[in-house]
Design a protein around this motif. Structure first.
Motif, PDB file in Angstrom:
ATOM      1  N   PRO A  65      49.059  61.738 -57.202  1.00  0.00           N
ATOM      2  CA  PRO A  65      48.437  62.169 -56.112  1.00  0.00           C
ATOM      3  C   PRO A  65      49.484  61.812 -55.136  1.00  0.00           C
ATOM      4  O   PRO A  65      49.927  61.321 -54.375  1.00  0.00           O
ATOM      5  CB  PRO A  65      47.140  60.464 -56.282  1.00  0.00           C
ATOM      6  N   LYS A  66      49.276  62.345 -53.771  1.00  0.00           N
ATOM      7  CA  LYS A  66      49.719  63.023 -53.211  1.00  0.00           C
ATOM      8  C   LYS A  66      48.955  62.413 -51.755  1.00  0.00           C
ATOM      9  O   LYS A  66      47.964  61.898 -51.740  1.00  0.00           O
ATOM     10  CB  LYS A  66      49.774  64.703 -52.233  1.00  0.00           C
ATOM     11  N   ARG A  67      49.748  62.295 -50.897  1.00  0.00           N
ATOM     12  CA  ARG A  67      48.935  61.582 -49.410  1.00  0.00           C
ATOM     13  C   ARG A  67      47.900  62.209 -49.133  1.00  0.00           C
ATOM     14  O   ARG A  67      46.899  61.426 -48.781  1.00  0.00           O
ATOM     15  CB  ARG A  67      49.527  60.852 -48.058  1.00  0.00           C
ATOM     16  N   ALA A  68      47.723  63.600 -48.611  1.00  0.00           N
ATOM     17  CA  ALA A  68      47.086  63.926 -48.435  1.00  0.00           C
ATOM     18  C   ALA A  68      45.358  63.709 -49.362  1.00  0.00           C
ATOM     19  O   ALA A  68      44.198  63.628 -48.615  1.00  0.00           O
ATOM     20  CB  ALA A  68      46.783  65.646 -48.325  1.00  0.00           C
ATOM     21  N   GLU A  69      45.913  64.102 -50.800  1.00  0.00           N
ATOM     22  CA  GLU A  69      44.136  63.708 -51.615  1.00  0.00           C
ATOM     23  C   GLU A  69      44.000  62.132 -50.983  1.00  0.00           C
ATOM     24  O   GLU A  69      42.634  62.716 -51.402  1.00  0.00           O
ATOM     25  CB  GLU A  69      45.293  63.831 -53.036  1.00  0.00           C
ATOM     26  N   ILE A  70      45.098  61.256 -51.360  1.00  0.00           N
ATOM     27  CA  ILE A  70      44.364  60.007 -51.536  1.00  0.00           C
ATOM     28  C   ILE A  70      43.076  59.439 -49.772  1.00  0.00           C
ATOM     29  O   ILE A  70      42.569  59.289 -49.844  1.00  0.00           O
ATOM     30  CB  ILE A  70      45.468  58.639 -50.923  1.00  0.00           C
ATOM     31  N   GLU A  71      44.024  60.472 -48.613  1.00  0.00           N
ATOM     32  CA  GLU A  71      43.082  60.277 -47.306  1.00  0.00           C
ATOM     33  C   GLU A  71      41.675  61.102 -47.591  1.00  0.00           C
ATOM     34  O   GLU A  71      40.597  60.650 -47.507  1.00  0.00           O
ATOM     35  CB  GLU A  71      44.065  61.085 -46.892  1.00  0.00           C
ATOM     36  N   SER A  72      41.978  62.037 -48.448  1.00  0.00           N
ATOM     37  CA  SER A  72      40.519  63.002 -48.658  1.00  0.00           C
ATOM     38  C   SER A  72      39.920  61.785 -49.813  1.00  0.00           C
ATOM     39  O   SER A  72      38.319  62.171 -49.108  1.00  0.00           O
ATOM     40  CB  SER A  72      41.305  63.996 -49.659  1.00  0.00           C
ATOM     41  N   LYS A  73      40.053  61.164 -50.669  1.00  0.00           N
ATOM     42  CA  LYS A  73      39.136  60.676 -51.253  1.00  0.00           C
ATOM     43  C   LYS A  73      37.803  58.663 -50.056  1.00  0.00           C
ATOM     44  O   LYS A  73      37.550  59.149 -50.008  1.00  0.00           O
ATOM     45  CB  LYS A  73      39.817  59.626 -52.864  1.00  0.00           C
ATOM     46  N   ILE A  74      39.495  58.486 -49.418  1.00  0.00           N
ATOM     47  CA  ILE A  74      38.775  57.485 -48.846  1.00  0.00           C
ATOM     48  C   ILE A  74      37.932  58.644 -47.483  1.00  0.00           C
ATOM     49  O   ILE A  74      37.071  57.672 -47.564  1.00  0.00           O
ATOM     50  CB  ILE A  74      39.969  57.110 -48.019  1.00  0.00           C
ATOM     51  N   ASN A  75      38.174  58.847 -46.807  1.00  0.00           N
ATOM     52  CA  ASN A  75      37.045  59.882 -46.151  1.00  0.00           C
ATOM     53  C   ASN A  75      36.406  60.177 -46.757  1.00  0.00           C
ATOM     54  O   ASN A  75      34.546  59.756 -46.016  1.00  0.00           O
ATOM     55  CB  ASN A  75      38.095  60.969 -45.422  1.00  0.00           C
ATOM     56  N   GLU A  76      36.274  60.492 -48.115  1.00  0.00           N
ATOM     57  CA  GLU A  76      34.776  60.775 -48.764  1.00  0.00           C
ATOM     58  C   GLU A  76      33.879  59.197 -48.929  1.00  0.00           C
ATOM     59  O   GLU A  76      32.597  60.100 -48.223  1.00  0.00           O
ATOM     60  CB  GLU A  76      34.556  61.857 -49.640  1.00  0.00           C
ATOM     61  N   ALA A  77      34.401  58.549 -49.530  1.00  0.00           N
ATOM     62  CA  ALA A  77      34.148  57.755 -49.217  1.00  0.00           C
ATOM     63  C   ALA A  77      33.529  56.791 -48.203  1.00  0.00           C
ATOM     64  O   ALA A  77      32.021  56.945 -48.630  1.00  0.00           O
ATOM     65  CB  ALA A  77      35.015  56.457 -50.144  1.00  0.00           C
ATOM     66  N   ALA A  78      33.605  57.157 -47.520  1.00  0.00           N
ATOM     67  CA  ALA A  78      33.846  56.373 -45.890  1.00  0.00           C
ATOM     68  C   ALA A  78      32.452  57.801 -45.316  1.00  0.00           C
ATOM     69  O   ALA A  78      31.217  56.598 -44.890  1.00  0.00           O
ATOM     70  CB  ALA A  78      34.444  56.172 -44.675  1.00  0.00           C
ATOM     71  N   ARG A  79      31.945  58.510 -45.517  1.00  0.00           N
ATOM     72  CA  ARG A  79      31.367  59.864 -45.466  1.00  0.00           C
ATOM     73  C   ARG A  79      29.453  58.889 -46.682  1.00  0.00           C
ATOM     74  O   ARG A  79      28.885  59.014 -46.029  1.00  0.00           O
ATOM     75  CB  ARG A  79      31.780  60.846 -45.776  1.00  0.00           C
ATOM     76  N   ILE A  80      30.274  59.206 -47.755  1.00  0.00           N
ATOM     77  CA  ILE A  80      29.009  58.389 -48.564  1.00  0.00           C
ATOM     78  C   ILE A  80      28.521  57.314 -48.343  1.00  0.00           C
ATOM     79  O   ILE A  80      27.618  57.457 -47.916  1.00  0.00           O
ATOM     80  CB  ILE A  80      30.122  58.334 -50.157  1.00  0.00           C
ATOM     81  N   PHE A  81      29.399  56.844 -47.537  1.00  0.00           N
ATOM     82  CA  PHE A  81      29.326  55.172 -47.753  1.00  0.00           C
ATOM     83  C   PHE A  81      27.561  55.116 -46.173  1.00  0.00           C
ATOM     84  O   PHE A  81      26.955  54.907 -45.598  1.00  0.00           O
ATOM     85  CB  PHE A  81      29.833  54.013 -47.523  1.00  0.00           C
ATOM     86  N   LYS A  82      28.631  56.249 -44.963  1.00  0.00           N
ATOM     87  CA  LYS A  82      27.209  55.799 -43.968  1.00  0.00           C
ATOM     88  C   LYS A  82      26.126  56.998 -44.078  1.00  0.00           C
ATOM     89  O   LYS A  82      25.006  56.425 -43.044  1.00  0.00           O
ATOM     90  CB  LYS A  82      28.574  57.253 -42.805  1.00  0.00           C
ATOM     91  N   SER A  83      26.058  57.760 -45.356  1.00  0.00           N
ATOM     92  CA  SER A  83      24.934  57.760 -45.544  1.00  0.00           C
ATOM     93  C   SER A  83      23.307  57.035 -46.446  1.00  0.00           C
ATOM     94  O   SER A  83      22.513  57.439 -45.850  1.00  0.00           O
ATOM     95  CB  SER A  83      25.470  59.509 -46.337  1.00  0.00           C
ATOM     96  N   VAL A  84      24.529  55.924 -46.616  1.00  0.00           N
ATOM     97  CA  VAL A  84      23.493  54.789 -47.409  1.00  0.00           C
ATOM     98  C   VAL A  84      22.694  54.129 -46.381  1.00  0.00           C
ATOM     99  O   VAL A  84      22.921  53.590 -45.206  1.00  0.00           O
ATOM    100  CB  VAL A  84      23.688  54.593 -48.515  1.00  0.00           C
TER     101      VAL A  84
END
Length: 222
Positions: A65-84
C-alpha cells in the motif's frame, strides 16, 4: 478460512509486511463513565525495512500500500468515528518517518467506542474477524468489563509459514486507567498499579491469538 494479517489489524496495511511492531490500546475512564480512547500502532523498530518496502509494488505476492492509500484509510476512519453519537475530539497522528499511527477520541460512555469500531467494520476498514463489542461499563454496579474475544487459532494454523512469521515478534499492550479505585479484578494477568487506578496487560500478539493469554477482565471498583 484463509486470513491475511491485515485483516487482523486496524488502519496500517504496511504492518502485515513486518513482524517487529507494537500495538497499544489505552482507555481512560472517569467516574461518570466518560473518558478517552486511543489506539497506537508503532512499527518504528522496522522503519528501515518498511521504508524500503514502501518503494516496491509488491512483496511476497502482496500489494504494497502507498502512503496516500494509508492516509485515506486513516482519514476515513476518523470521519466515521466523528459521526458516532457520543464520540468527540477525534484526532489522528501519522508519522511516516517512524511508522507510528495514532487514533484517539473522547467518549461519553465506553460503549460508544464499540459502536465506532462496529461502523469501521461495516465500512470494511476493519477486518470481519476484528472484535468490536469489547468494552462495557456500569456505574451503578461499579464494574468495567473487557469482554472475551474469539480465538483465531484455527485460522492461524491454516496460514503459510511465511505468514505465521509476521506474528513472531509482534507485541500487544492494553492499558486501562480509572478515576475510581479498583477493588478487585477477575484476570490477575493485568498488572495493577500501586494506587489501584490503572492496570496493564502485555504480551506477544500470538499469545492472544492462540489464547495462551486471556484478555477478558471484570473490574470492580470501591
Amino acid at each position: 478460512m484463509k486470513i491475511s494479517f491485515k485483516q487482523l489489524l486496524l488502519l496500517f496495511p504496511l504492518l502485515f509486511l513486518t513482524s517487529c511492531f507494537d500495538i497499544l490500546d489505552k482507555v481512560n475512564v472517569k467516574a461518570d463513565g466518560s473518558g478517552e480512547y486511543s489506539l497506537i500502532l508503532n512499527a518504528s523498530k522496522s522503519k528501515t525495512r518498511l521504508a524500503s518496502i514502501s518503494k516496491m509494488e509488491t512483496i511476497n505476492g502482496k500489494k504494497v500500500p502507498k502512503r496516500a492509500e494509508i492516509e485515506s484509510k486513516i482519514n476515513e476512519a476518523a470521519r466515521i468515528f466523528k459521526s458516532v453519537p457520543g464520540i468527540s475530539n477525534v484526532k489522528t497522528v501519522m508519522d511516516f518517518d517512524n511508522y507510528i499511527l495514532k487514533l484517539s477520541c473522547n467518549f461519553k460512555k465506553i460503549e460508544n467506542v464499540n459502536a465506532g469500531l462496529e461502523q469501521l467494520k461495516a465500512k470494511n476498514i476493519l477486518g470481519k474477524m476484528i472484535p468490536t463489542q469489547i468494552y462495557s461499563h456500569n456505574s451503578a454496579k461499579k464494574t468495567f468489563i473487557r469482554n472475551k474475544i474469539n480465538t483465531f487459532k484455527s485460522d492461524y494454523n491454516q496460514l503459510s509459514s511465511a505468514d505465521k512469521e509476521v506474528f513472531n515478534n509482534a507485541k500487544y499492550t492494553s492499558v486501562l486507567q480509572f478515576e475510581n479505585t479498583v477493588k478487585s479484578q477477575s484476570n490477575n494477568a493485568y498488572q495493577l498499579s500501586p494506587n489501584k487506578k490503572a492496570m496493564k496487560l502485555e504480551g506477544n500478539i500470538l499469545d492472544f491469538i492462540l489464547q495462551k493469554k486471556q484478555i477478558q477482565n471484570t473490574v470492580l471498583f470501591q
